[in-house]
Design a protein around this motif. Structure first.
Motif, PDB file in Angstrom:
ATOM      1  N   VAL A   1       0.850  -1.191   0.000  1.00 11.87           N
ATOM      2  CA  VAL A   1       0.000   0.000   0.000  1.00 11.87           C
ATOM      3  C   VAL A   1       0.886   1.241   0.000  1.00 11.87           C
ATOM      4  N   THR A   2       0.252   2.366  -0.302  1.00 11.39           N
ATOM      5  CA  THR A   2       0.981   3.641  -0.264  1.00 11.39           C
ATOM      6  C   THR A   2       1.144   4.098   1.178  1.00 11.39           C
ATOM      7  N   LYS A   3       2.056   5.023   1.385  1.00 10.77           N
ATOM      8  CA  LYS A   3       2.290   5.552   2.723  1.00 10.77           C
ATOM      9  C   LYS A   3       1.066   6.310   3.217  1.00 10.77           C
ATOM     10  N   GLU A   4       0.378   6.999   2.299  1.00 14.03           N
ATOM     11  CA  GLU A   4      -0.813   7.759   2.683  1.00 14.03           C
ATOM     12  C   GLU A   4      -1.916   6.819   3.176  1.00 14.03           C
ATOM     13  N   LEU A   5      -2.125   5.693   2.458  1.00 19.01           N
ATOM     14  CA  LEU A   5      -3.152   4.739   2.866  1.00 19.01           C
ATOM     15  C   LEU A   5      -2.780   4.077   4.199  1.00 19.01           C
TER      16      LEU A   5
ATOM     17  N   MET B   1      -4.974   4.229   7.607  1.00 17.19           N
ATOM     18  CA  MET B   1      -5.425   3.039   8.326  1.00 17.19           C
ATOM     19  C   MET B   1      -5.000   3.089   9.798  1.00 17.19           C
ATOM     20  N   PHE B   2      -3.862   3.699  10.044  1.00 21.03           N
ATOM     21  CA  PHE B   2      -3.367   3.745  11.420  1.00 21.03           C
ATOM     22  C   PHE B   2      -3.998   4.889  12.215  1.00 21.03           C
ATOM     23  N   CYS B   3      -4.001   6.079  11.636  1.00 20.92           N
ATOM     24  CA  CYS B   3      -4.412   7.275  12.385  1.00 20.92           C
ATOM     25  C   CYS B   3      -5.912   7.477  12.404  1.00 20.92           C
ATOM     26  N   SER B   4      -6.607   7.135  11.309  1.00 24.00           N
ATOM     27  CA  SER B   4      -8.024   7.490  11.196  1.00 24.00           C
ATOM     28  C   SER B   4      -8.965   6.346  11.565  1.00 24.00           C
ATOM     29  N   ILE B   5      -8.658   5.148  11.136  1.00 18.28           N
ATOM     30  CA  ILE B   5      -9.592   4.041  11.401  1.00 18.28           C
ATOM     31  C   ILE B   5      -9.001   2.989  12.325  1.00 18.28           C
ATOM     32  N   PHE B   6      -7.774   3.194  12.789  1.00 17.66           N
ATOM     33  CA  PHE B   6      -7.152   2.359  13.820  1.00 17.66           C
ATOM     34  C   PHE B   6      -7.260   0.859  13.495  1.00 17.66           C
ATOM     35  N   ARG B   7      -6.757   0.474  12.341  1.00 17.77           N
ATOM     36  CA  ARG B   7      -6.885  -0.911  11.903  1.00 17.77           C
ATOM     37  C   ARG B   7      -5.656  -1.753  12.192  1.00 17.77           C
TER      38      ARG B   7
END
Length: 550
Positions: A390-394, A398-404
């Motif tokens: 995946v890209t760094k932005e994705l 995933m880490f900061c916004s949806i905590f996956r």
């Protein structure tokens, strides 16, 4: 008549002995005995005896006129025709409202405690039963209840005595204890169902100055399974440890009581300037753990810093919020997904090697999640097989916004992480997903759809470590591949003990990795039990418990 009865009984003995010694079938033997003439005679004797028993005593005096024993027989007739049952005076029509009924209770003291606590009314000086311990002597008798007023113990008045003096009288009593009590006007019957809880903190009643009766208290440590049988008291519950070793319960602090105790201890340590990190600091260190395959180096070099954070957080925020966790038995149904298997252990203890061996042993059953990475795909790799590229932005989204991400980290300027989605994907395909994560990652995986089963891989003794890791290699910040040193052994043992001390309340099982092959076979057996046998899990993960409560 007496000789006739004797002859009948002799015939019974002879016929039965002869019939038993003959080689005949059971049915033939029974037929002969039932057809014997003495059976009819015995039945007649029985009928006469029963008829005589039903007759009332008849006077013998008329039949004994002129005899020397006339006076004796006259006394017999008087006794036989008299009624010696006690004659009680009728109760008065109206009883005074302030009249108190007295009850005499007799208990036989044995080696176990009485199973009741007492309290003193500071105004009147009266001694009352404060609580009756579930399963104790007093509880099994059903004669003493909370709120009963104790008037005497073994003839000694206890009114105005201090509770300690009353306890001395009870302790010095041998054999039978005689209580004189005034029952509580309204008895409260408890119909509480047992509630099962896992202790998330340690507790010792001997170190608790607020417990009403230290001898009645029950000690427990994190991870113990408790059967709470009485929660009627807001401050002190009654519980037993499972598997049940005692017939009677013990006192434990209620959830609110224990929470306030830990909060008080936490505040005292703060005032003493003990370095205690907040949850914000803890979350900054712990989740940054990374995937072992590509950044074990980062994981190891940063563990010393994160370990300091681990030791300084006392108590944890989860302990402050809930010192007990309600649990229920869960039996996985054949159509349900397999439970997630989590392996926990110190770096160097062999967690990753055990995980890889299990997958290699049965790849059609066991599988690990495919991690995410921001590094470019290499020749021969396939997206979704080695990594999710995946890209760094994705990745950051995933880490900061949806905590996956369960854990993540950085190696050689590239980000790596294990996501909950990748774990869920393996589970939904019907495989047993096996992962190894840093201990703080357990909290993120305690989900209803995963129902994780946590196995702690414990370090063996220092002697076994030196023997089994003699030819093993280790990754460090100074060398990519070098032999274990004495410092490594000490750090491994220390870290293993630290993880167990802080997180043992989340462990479902423990495996000591003193031999890799034996530990692997033991893991296989434990995993089978986790999937196919009833296990205790938190109630918020148990769908069956929720449906029953509705």
């Amino acid at each position: 008549m007496l000789s006739g009865v004797s002859e009948v009984l002799s015939s019974v003995v002879e016929d039965v002995s002869e019939a038993v010694n003959r080689n005949i079938s059971g049915s033939q033997l029974l037929h002969e005995l039932l057809s014997a003439p003495w059976l009819r005679a015995l039945l007649k004797i029985y009928e006469c005896l029963m008829q005589f028993q039903r007759l009332s005593p008849s006077p013998l005096l008329p039949c004994a006129s002129g005899l020397l024993f006339e006076a004796l027989l006259s006394s017999h007739d008087s006794v036989a025709q008299s009624d010696y049952l006690p004659v009680l005076s009728p109760l008065p029509d109206e009883l005074p409202e302030d009249e108190e009924a007295m009850r005499i209770v007799c208990l036989v003291k044995n080696n176990q405690p009485l199973g009741a606590t007492i309290r003193r009314d500071e105004v009147t000086g009266d001694i009352y039963i404060a609580r009756v311990i579930h399963g104790g002597l007093a509880d099994r008798s059903g004669l003493l209840h909370p709120g009963d007023l104790i008037v005497e113990v073994n003839g000694n008045s206890v009114v105005g005595l201090e509770p300690e003096k009353v306890i001395q009288i009870l302790n010095s009593s041998i054999g039978t204890i005689l209580f004189k009590v005034i029952p509580r006007s309204t008895q409260v019957t408890s119909s509480q169902k047992p509630v099962y809880m896992r202790a998330m903190v340690d507790y010792c009643p001997l170190q608790d100055s607020s417990i009403p009766c230290p001898d009645a208290g029950m000690a427990f440590i994190r991870g113990d399974l408790l059967e709470v049988v009485d929660q009627s008291d807001a401050l002190w519950w009654q519980a037993r440890k499972l598997p049940c070793g005692a017939s009677f319960a013990g006192l434990i602090p209620s959830a609110s009581m224990l929470r306030s105790k830990h909060k008080e201890q936490w505040c005292i340590k703060t005032r003493l300037n003990v370095v205690i990190f907040s949850q914000k600091h803890e979350s900054t260190f712990f989740p940054s753990a990374g995937f072992r395959r590509s950044f074990r180096l980062w994981r190891r070099t940063s563990y010393r810093r994160r370990r300091q954070s681990c030791t300084s957080c006392s108590p944890s925020s989860s302990a402050l919020s809930s010192p007990y966790e309600e649990v229920a038995l869960y039996q996985r149904l054949p159509q349900e997904n397999h439970r997630l298997i989590i392996l926990i252990g110190a770096s160097g203890v062999g967690v990753n090697e055990l995980r890889k061996r299990l997958i290699k042993l049965n790849p059609s059953t066991f599988q690990g999640p495919v991690p995410h990475t921001t590094r470019p795909i290499k020749e021969g790799e396939q997206a979704g097989r080695e990594y999710h590229f995946v890209t760094k932005e994705l990745f950051e989204y995933m880490f900061c916004s949806i905590f996956r991400f369960v854990e993540y980290g950085e190696s050689k300027s590239h980000l790596y992480g294990t996501s909950i989605d990748a774990i869920d994907e393996v589970v939904k395909r019907g495989r047993m997903c096996i992962i190894d994560v840093e201990p703080p990652g357990i909290h993120l995986l305690r989900l209803r759809n995963l129902k994780p089963y946590v196995i702690f891989i414990k370090a063996p003794s220092p002697e076994t470590l030196r023997q089994t890791r003699r030819n093993a290699r280790i990754i460090t910040s100074y060398a990519v591949n070098r032999a274990f040193t004495e410092e490594d052994f000490l750090e491994l043992e220390d870290t293993s003990q630290l993880i167990e001390a802080k997180y043992k309340q989340y462990f479902d099982n423990v495996v000591v990795n003193d031999d890799l092959q034996d530990a692997c076979m033991q893991l296989c057996s434990i995993i089978q039990q986790a999937q196919n046998e009833p296990q205790w899990i938190p109630t918020d993960m148990n769908i069956n418990t929720e449906s029953r409560s509705k």
